[in-house]
Design a protein around this motif. Structure first.
Motif, PDB file in Angstrom:
ATOM      1  N   ASP A  57       0.825  -1.217   0.000  1.00 22.95           N
ATOM      2  CA  ASP A  57       0.000   0.000   0.000  1.00 22.95           C
ATOM      3  C   ASP A  57       0.855   1.262   0.000  1.00 22.95           C
ATOM      4  OD1 ASP A  57      -2.279  -1.476  -0.087  1.00 22.95           O
ATOM      5  OD2 ASP A  57      -2.797  -1.275   2.028  1.00 22.95           O
TER       6      ASP A  57
ATOM      7  N   PHE B 272       3.305  -5.221  -7.014  1.00 25.29           N
ATOM      8  CA  PHE B 272       2.996  -6.456  -7.736  1.00 25.29           C
ATOM      9  C   PHE B 272       3.453  -6.292  -9.185  1.00 25.29           C
ATOM     10  CE2 PHE B 272      -0.377  -6.961  -4.463  1.00 25.29           C
ATOM     11  CZ  PHE B 272      -0.124  -8.283  -4.103  1.00 25.29           C
TER      12      PHE B 272
ATOM     13  N   SER C  92       1.743 -13.608 -11.118  1.00 19.10           N
ATOM     14  CA  SER C  92       1.889 -12.348 -10.362  1.00 19.10           C
ATOM     15  C   SER C  92       2.956 -12.512  -9.280  1.00 19.10           C
ATOM     16  CB  SER C  92       0.565 -11.974  -9.709  1.00 19.10           C
ATOM     17  OG  SER C  92      -0.420 -11.831 -10.699  1.00 19.10           O
TER      18      SER C  92
ATOM     19  N   HIS D 240       3.399  -7.810 -23.456  1.00 18.64           N
ATOM     20  CA  HIS D 240       2.351  -7.997 -22.454  1.00 18.64           C
ATOM     21  C   HIS D 240       2.953  -8.097 -21.059  1.00 18.64           C
ATOM     22  CE1 HIS D 240      -0.425 -11.164 -20.527  1.00 18.64           C
ATOM     23  NE2 HIS D 240      -0.962  -9.985 -20.325  1.00 18.64           N
TER      24      HIS D 240
ATOM     25  N   GLY E  44       4.397  -6.896 -17.159  1.00 23.15           N
ATOM     26  CA  GLY E  44       5.332  -5.912 -16.636  1.00 23.15           C
ATOM     27  C   GLY E  44       4.853  -5.257 -15.366  1.00 23.15           C
ATOM     28  N   ILE E  45       5.239  -4.006 -15.214  1.00 22.68           N
ATOM     29  CA  ILE E  45       5.022  -3.324 -13.944  1.00 22.68           C
ATOM     30  C   ILE E  45       4.040  -2.186 -14.140  1.00 22.68           C
ATOM     31  CG2 ILE E  45       6.213  -2.168 -12.038  1.00 22.68           C
ATOM     32  CD1 ILE E  45       8.815  -3.474 -13.195  1.00 22.68           C
TER      33      ILE E  45
ATOM     34  N   ARG F 239      -1.721   1.801  -7.095  1.00 27.32           N
ATOM     35  CA  ARG F 239      -1.065   1.524  -5.822  1.00 27.32           C
ATOM     36  C   ARG F 239      -1.929   0.646  -4.897  1.00 27.32           C
ATOM     37  NH1 ARG F 239       2.290   5.671  -2.120  1.00 27.32           N
ATOM     38  NH2 ARG F 239       3.672   5.466  -3.904  1.00 27.32           N
ATOM     39  N   GLY F 240      -1.272  -0.377  -4.344  1.00 24.21           N
ATOM     40  CA  GLY F 240      -1.954  -1.256  -3.392  1.00 24.21           C
ATOM     41  C   GLY F 240      -2.660  -2.424  -4.048  1.00 24.21           C
TER      42      GLY F 240
ATOM     43  N   GLY G  26      -2.743  -5.416  -7.001  1.00 23.80           N
ATOM     44  CA  GLY G  26      -1.878  -6.156  -7.911  1.00 23.80           C
ATOM     45  C   GLY G  26      -2.659  -6.677  -9.090  1.00 23.80           C
TER      46      GLY G  26
ATOM     47  N   SER H 140      -7.142  -9.907 -12.013  1.00 24.15           N
ATOM     48  CA  SER H 140      -6.263 -10.330 -13.107  1.00 24.15           C
ATOM     49  C   SER H 140      -5.049 -11.001 -12.479  1.00 24.15           C
ATOM     50  CB  SER H 140      -5.839  -9.143 -13.982  1.00 24.15           C
ATOM     51  OG  SER H 140      -5.021  -8.255 -13.260  1.00 24.15           O
ATOM     52  N   GLY H 141      -4.215 -11.634 -13.287  1.00 22.74           N
ATOM     53  CA  GLY H 141      -3.036 -12.309 -12.757  1.00 22.74           C
ATOM     54  C   GLY H 141      -3.425 -13.477 -11.849  1.00 22.74           C
ATOM     55  N   SER H 142      -2.561 -13.756 -10.872  1.00 23.11           N
ATOM     56  CA  SER H 142      -2.764 -14.939 -10.017  1.00 23.11           C
ATOM     57  C   SER H 142      -3.698 -14.620  -8.855  1.00 23.11           C
ATOM     58  CB  SER H 142      -1.411 -15.412  -9.496  1.00 23.11           C
ATOM     59  OG  SER H 142      -0.520 -15.616 -10.562  1.00 23.11           O
TER      60      SER H 142
ATOM     61  N   ARG I 260      -5.332  -8.590  -4.676  1.00 14.48           N
ATOM     62  CA  ARG I 260      -3.915  -8.829  -4.368  1.00 14.48           C
ATOM     63  C   ARG I 260      -3.566 -10.281  -4.678  1.00 14.48           C
ATOM     64  NH1 ARG I 260      -6.502  -5.811  -0.894  1.00 14.48           N
ATOM     65  NH2 ARG I 260      -5.925  -3.632  -0.912  1.00 14.48           N
ATOM     66  N   PRO I 261      -2.945 -10.511  -5.830  1.00 13.25           N
ATOM     67  CA  PRO I 261      -2.712 -11.891  -6.292  1.00 13.25           C
ATOM     68  C   PRO I 261      -1.893 -12.686  -5.281  1.00 13.25           C
ATOM     69  CG  PRO I 261      -2.172 -10.301  -7.996  1.00 13.25           C
ATOM     70  CD  PRO I 261      -2.398  -9.518  -6.747  1.00 13.25           C
ATOM     71  N   MET I 262      -2.442 -13.789  -4.808  1.00  5.34           N
ATOM     72  CA  MET I 262      -1.771 -14.560  -3.763  1.00  5.34           C
ATOM     73  C   MET I 262      -1.747 -16.051  -4.050  1.00  5.34           C
ATOM     74  SD  MET I 262      -4.671 -14.304  -0.795  1.00  5.34           S
ATOM     75  CE  MET I 262      -4.585 -12.534  -0.707  1.00  5.34           C
TER      76      MET I 262
ATOM     77  N   TYR J 152      -1.963 -19.444  -9.337  1.00  4.28           N
ATOM     78  CA  TYR J 152      -2.445 -18.951 -10.634  1.00  4.28           C
ATOM     79  C   TYR J 152      -3.870 -18.434 -10.440  1.00  4.28           C
ATOM     80  CZ  TYR J 152      -1.954 -18.827 -15.775  1.00  4.28           C
ATOM     81  OH  TYR J 152      -1.821 -18.425 -17.084  1.00  4.28           O
TER      82      TYR J 152
ATOM     83  N   ARG K 224       1.790 -21.283 -11.622  1.00  2.00           N
ATOM     84  CA  ARG K 224       0.934 -21.330 -12.814  1.00  2.00           C
ATOM     85  C   ARG K 224       0.192 -22.666 -12.959  1.00  2.00           C
ATOM     86  NH1 ARG K 224       2.910 -19.132 -18.236  1.00  2.00           N
ATOM     87  NH2 ARG K 224       0.843 -18.227 -18.300  1.00  2.00           N
TER      88      ARG K 224
END
Lengths: 72, 394
Positions: A52, A58, A64, B55, B57-58, B62-63, B65, B154-156, B194-196, B199, B348
Motif C-alpha cells: 500500500d 505487484f 503475479s 504484455h 510488466g510493472i 497503488r496497493g 496487484g 487479473s493475474g494470479s 492482491r494476487p496470492m 495462478y 501457474r
C-alpha cells in the motif's frame, strides 16, 4: 516480532531474491512464517502495508509476483 | 480527424454481412489518437502475420496487484498513440444489469482517460476498457472508485466472480446467483485485488444446469443450481403441448439422457431417482415442467481453458449444497480448497491441474470431503476415486 521489524524482514527477503527468483505472495508468507515463527496472517498484514505504501509492488510476468519497484 | 494510416487488409473486414470491429475502431479513430494508431499497428500485424504487443510488466494502481493488464507496442516510434495501451478491467455488476446512466458514466470516464474502446464483456465477465497510458491509471482508478466502481481481478488472483441473470430474469434459477456473486465479491476482496495464488481462480454461478454462464467449461469453481426432490409436472399443460403439435415421445422422452421418462399419450411419468437434472425437458416444456422445490446447488471444480496445459471441464465435488446466506458452508469449503492449492500448487498450476497431478483421493482426503458416487469426472463415466489398502481390509 513487531510490525516494523516484520516489514523489514519481508523487504530484505524480496531484495535478496531479486535477479535470482521472483517471489509470489504465498512464497513470502510461507518463508517468513517458517523462519521467524510468525503467523501467516501477520506476515500478510505487514506485506500489505509495504504494498500500500509503494515500497513493494505487484508485477506480472506470466504469473503475479512481489518485487521492489524500479528506480525512476 | 483524418485517417492517419492506410488499412487495406483491415478494410476487407468491413465488407461482410457481420458486425465489424474495424468499423467501430474507425468510428473511434475520428476523435481518438489511440484508435488511429491502433488501426495502423493492427494493419502492420496483419501484413507481417506477427503481433506487435508486449504484455505484462510493472503497471497497476497503488496497493492493487490486479485489474490492470500492461500492454506496450514494440513499434512505439511508428505508432506513438499506442506506445502504452494498457487494459483496465472493471468489476461488472452481478448478472450484467446496468442502468443507462451507469453505462454513460463508464464511457465518459473512458473517453476522458482512454481510447474510448471497450469490450463488453471480457471472457471472465469484466467490463474491459481497452487502451490507456500509464500516467492515466491512477486518475482513472480514482474517478471510478469515487463513483462506486472497482477494478476486477487479473493475474494470479481470484478473478471477478460472474453469474447468469438468475432470479432477476429467470424462473428456473434454483438459487439467488446474483446475491451469491455479490457476497463472494465482498468476502474475497483481498484475494481479488492482491494476487496470492499459484495462478488464477474463477468462480462462476449458474442458476440451473442450462448453465447460461458456461460455468462448467470456464470456472475453477462452478456453482450450478439444482434440486433434490421431484420435477413439478402440470399434466394439463403437458397435454396442451401434445395437442399443439409437440411430439412428446420424440422431442422429450427419447431425448432424455437417462431414459427416466415415459409418455402414454395422456400422462407424462418421470422416475426422478434416475433423473440427472439436465434441464432438457424443463427447457422444452416451460409451462408444464418446473424444477423441484428443494433447491440448492452442485459444486464443481477444475475447469479451465488450454493456456499452460490442456482444457478441463469441472467435475462434481459436492452433489448438493443449500445455497442460502450467509453461505458459511461454501466459504468454509473454498478456504479448505485454497489451503490445499496453496500448500501443493506449482507456479501457474490451476486447481484442476493440481488435482489431476496429485490424484482425486488425495484432494478429497486433504480437503475433508467424503467420496460420493456423484463425483463423476465426465458424464456416464465411472467415479474416479480409488480404494486404499486400508479400505479394502475393512
Amino acid at each position: 516480532m513487531d510490525r516494523e521489524e516484520l516489514k523489514k524482514v519481508i523487504y530484505e527477503l524480496v531484495e535478496k531474491s531479486m535477479g535470482k527468483k521472483k517471489l509470489k505472495q504465498s512464497d513470502i508468507l510461507k518463508k517468513v512464517s517458517a523462519d521467524h515463527g510468525v503467523d501467516k496472517s501477520e506476515v500478510k498484514a505487514a506485506l500489505r502495508e509495504l504494498l500500500d505504501s509503494g515500497q513493494l509492488i505487484f508485477t506480472y510476468f506470466g504469473g503475479s509476483y512481489v518485487e521492489i519497484p524500479p528506480k525512476e | 480527424m483524418a485517417q492517419k494510416h492506410q488499412t487495406p487488409l483491415l478494410d476487407e473486414l468491413e465488407k461482410g454481412p457481420f458486425p465489424s470491429f474495424v468499423k467501430e475502431m474507425k468510428r473511434a479513430a475520428e476523435h481518438s489518437e489511440y484508435a488511429q494508431d491502433l488501426l495502423g499497428q493492427l494493419e502492420l500485424s496483419y501484413k507481417e502475420k506477427v503481433t506487435h504487443w508486449k504484455h505484462g510488466g510493472i503497471v497497476g494502481v497503488r496497493g492493487y496487484g490486479a485489474g490492470v493488464i500492461g500492454r506496450y507496442s514494440d513499434v512505439p516510434d511508428k505508432f506513438p498513440g499506442v506506445a502504452h495501451f494498457h487494459t483496465v478491467r472493471v468489476n461488472q455488476p452481478a448478472g450484467f444489469f446496468y442502468t443507462t446512466s451507469a453505462l454513460r458514466e463508464i464511457c465518459d470516464i473512458w473517453d476522458k482517460y482512454g481510447s474510448g474502446l471497450t469490450n463488453m464483456h471480457g471472457s471472465t465477465g469484466d467490463i474491459i476498457l481497452l487502451g490507456t497510458k500509464t500516467d492515466n491509471l491512477e486518475p482513472i482508478f480514482a474517478e471510478l472508485s469515487s463513483r462506486g466502481w472497482d477494478l476486477g481481478g487479473s493475474g494470479s488472483a481470484v478473478r471477478t466472480p460472474s453469474c447468469c441473470v438468475g432470479p432477476g430474469r429467470c424462473e428456473w434459477a434454483c438459487y439467488d446467483t446474483l446475491e451469491l456473486t455479490y457476497q463472494i465479491t465482498q468476502k474475497y476482496q483481498d484475494e481479488l485485488h492482491r494476487p496470492m495464488f499459484p495462478y488464477k481462480f474463477k468462480f462462476k454461478m449458474a442458476g440451473c444446469a442450462v448453465d447460461c454462464i458456461a460455468a462448467i467449461a470456464r470456472a475453477d469453481m462452478s456453482i450450478i443450481g439444482t434440486w433434490k426432490d421431484n420435477i413439478q409436472i402440470d399434466q394439463d399443460e403437458v397435454r396442451n403441448y401434445a395437442q399443439s403439435g409437440m411430439d412428446i415421445q420424440k422431442e422429450i422422452v427419447d431425448m432424455c439422457p437417462t431414459g427416466c421418462m415415459s409418455w402414454d399419450g395422456n400422462e407424462l411419468k418421470i422416475n426422478d431417482e434416475d433423473c440427472n437434472r439436465c434441464m432438457h425437458c424443463i427447457a422444452k416444456m416451460t409451462k408444464a415442467l418446473r424444477p423441484g422445490k428443494e433447491r440448492g446447488a452442485t459444486i464443481l471444480l477444475g475447469s479451465k481453458a488450454p493456456i499452460v496445459t490442456g482444457a478441463l471441464m469441472s467435475w462434481v465435488i459436492v452433489p448438493f449444497m443449500k445455497m442460502e446466506p450467509p453461505y458459511e458452508e461454501l466459504f468454509d469449503l473454498v478456504d479448505r480448497i485454497w489451503e490445499f492449492w496453496d500448500e501443493h500448487g506449482k507456479n501457474r498450476e490451476r486447481i484442476g491441474e493440481l488435482i489431476e497431478r496429485l490424484g482425486f483421493p488425495t484432494f478429497l482426503k486433504e480437503v475433508g470431503l467424503d467420496p460420493h458416487p456423484a463425483m463423476v469426472k465426465e458424464p456416464r463415466r465411472d467415479p474416479f476415486f480409488f480404494w486404499s489398502e486400508e479400505d479394502i481390509e475393512k
